[in-house]
Scaffold this motif. Structure first.
Motif: not given
Length: 434
Positions: A284-289
């Motif tokens: 999920t964090y990678f998607n935000h990045w």
């Protein structure tokens, strides 16, 4: 895998239902290998249940055929069953998201965290174990630490042929679709037996044990060390490394949408912080990045989420370091930061090794038992295992952007055509091996 898994103790069912154990559902057993073998979506939860089930079957066999009441010294004391099964179930509870890559970047240790989870009064696991008797959590932890006084219990869960390895080899072979990872578990369980120094196998089962060693060798060479899985591991490692560097420059990014990672970026995390992370949280964090302004963080996130692996070549590190430096320079010349888009990645494993008391990581050698009770080390009777014993298997690879060798991906080919040609020449003239 093992058909019906028999849960015969309430404490085992309670441990399975604990929040710390349920978290393992959200952590893939094979990490980035699922990006190469698309069926490999199985979790550490299912693997841990499998290790429990194999251990339970071994306990049944030992109690039925080799109890201390039947054979005396060296026999199995069934009073050790519960601690064995608890340790088998919980042996991986300390694994984090994308386990080994995460460990390398953030200096965590899944074995130490497993012990901490078992022994911390804050956890549900501790509270469940402590209801068995005072000090029981610490006893379970001592099995995982290989300090428990009964070697039979330790070797059932941690040795060169144990319930852990037997389950993950069969499970990983099944889910990756690789037939050569299979072996005859039924036959091995027919010939397994306890003795005073731990666990041994009947001489008549030598070929089944031999087959297990070969299967393990094949799985490491063909699955665990697969170049594409390692390429995605390199991207993940570089992505997390870049996140650490970006955090030092702009902490606001992570406060807004990646808060659970902050304790690790600051190198000051608690066990509660650790237990809140899993593969889904990181993804999920990678998607935000993908929406961040930092071009490296954004691009590495894109490559990882969308499976854009680096390419690689095998090399001899001792003789080709100068050549690798030249290739890094060529990569940099085309606009790629070599720190993030090149890597040297080594993967080696010993399919089987002898007991080496001088080693920091001693391996309990596999013993076969003759009819008269005499023990013989496996490689003494198996020429095949003798050939593999002590021989490290694996390779060293140099990773680089696929754009360096795939012209269809090169938007700036005209500008850097000579650079691309020089890079490809180093590969195609045999200096390195794809």
């Amino acid at each position: 895998m093992h058909q019906y898994i028999h849960v015969q103790h309430q404490v085992i069912l309670d441990l399975i239902d604990s929040k710390e154990f349920q978290r393992l559902r959200r952590i893939k057993q094979l990490g980035t290998a699922s990006l190469t073998f698309h069926g490999a979506e199985h979790s550490r939860f299912s693997h841990s249940l499998g290790v429990y089930e194999i251990s339970r079957r071994i306990c049944d066999i030992f109690h039925r055929n080799y109890s201390v009441e039947k054979i005396g010294t060296g026999g199995w004391d069934d009073g050790e069953r519960l601690i064995t099964l608890c340790a088998a179930l919980l042996h991986d509870v300390g694994h984090g998201p994308y386990s080994h890559t995460f460990e390398h970047i953030f200096q965590t240790n899944h074995e130490a965290l497993t012990v901490q989870i078992i022994c911390s009064p804050k956890t549900e696991i501790y509270q469940i174990l402590n209801r068995v008797e005072a000090g029981f959590p610490e006893k379970v932890a001592s099995v995982i630490q290989k300090k428990y006084p009964n070697p039979q219990v330790i070797q059932m869960i941690s040795s060169q042929i144990d319930a852990d390895r037997m389950d993950y080899l069969l499970r990983d072979a099944y889910f990756t679709g690789t037939e050569y990872g299979t072996f005859d578990l039924t036959r091995i369980l027919q010939v397994i037996r306890p003795y005073q120094g731990g666990i041994t196998f009947g001489m008549n089962g030598m070929h089944a044990v031999e087959d297990y060693i070969v299967s393990r060798y094949q799985m490491y060479v063909q699955v665990y060390f697969h170049p594409t899985s390692r390429a995605m591991e390199v991207i993940l490692e570089h992505l997390l490394q870049r996140a650490k560097e970006v955090y030092l420059e702009n902490k606001e990014i992570f406060s807004n949408h990646s808060p659970l990672l902050i304790p690790f970026l600051e190198n000051h995390f608690t066990m509660d912080d650790y237990l809140r992370l899993d593969d889904g949280v990181l993804n999920t964090y990678f998607n935000h990045w993908l929406d961040e302004s930092d071009s490296l963080l954004k691009d590495l996130s894109y490559r990882f989420l969308n499976r854009k692996p680096l390419k690689s070549c095998r090399f001899d590190k001792q003789n080709q370091e100068k050549l690798l430096q030249t290739m890094r320079s060529l990569v940099e010349k085309t606009g790629f930061n070599p720190t993030y888009y090149t890597a040297v990645h080594s993967s080696f494993d010993l399919p089987y090794d002898f007991y080496r008391p001088e080693s920091n990581k001693q391996r309990t050698q596999i013993e076969l038992q003759e009819k008269d009770g005499t023990l013989v080390e496996l490689s003494k009777v198996s020429q095949l295992v003798e050939a593999l014993a002590g021989q490290g298997q694996g390779d060293q690879r140099f990773y680089f952007p696929k754009e360096m060798v795939d012209f269809s991906l090169q938007d700036n080919y005209d500008l850097f055509s000579e650079t691309y040609k020089q890079f490809n020449a180093h590969i195609h003239n045999g200096a390195l091996i794809e």
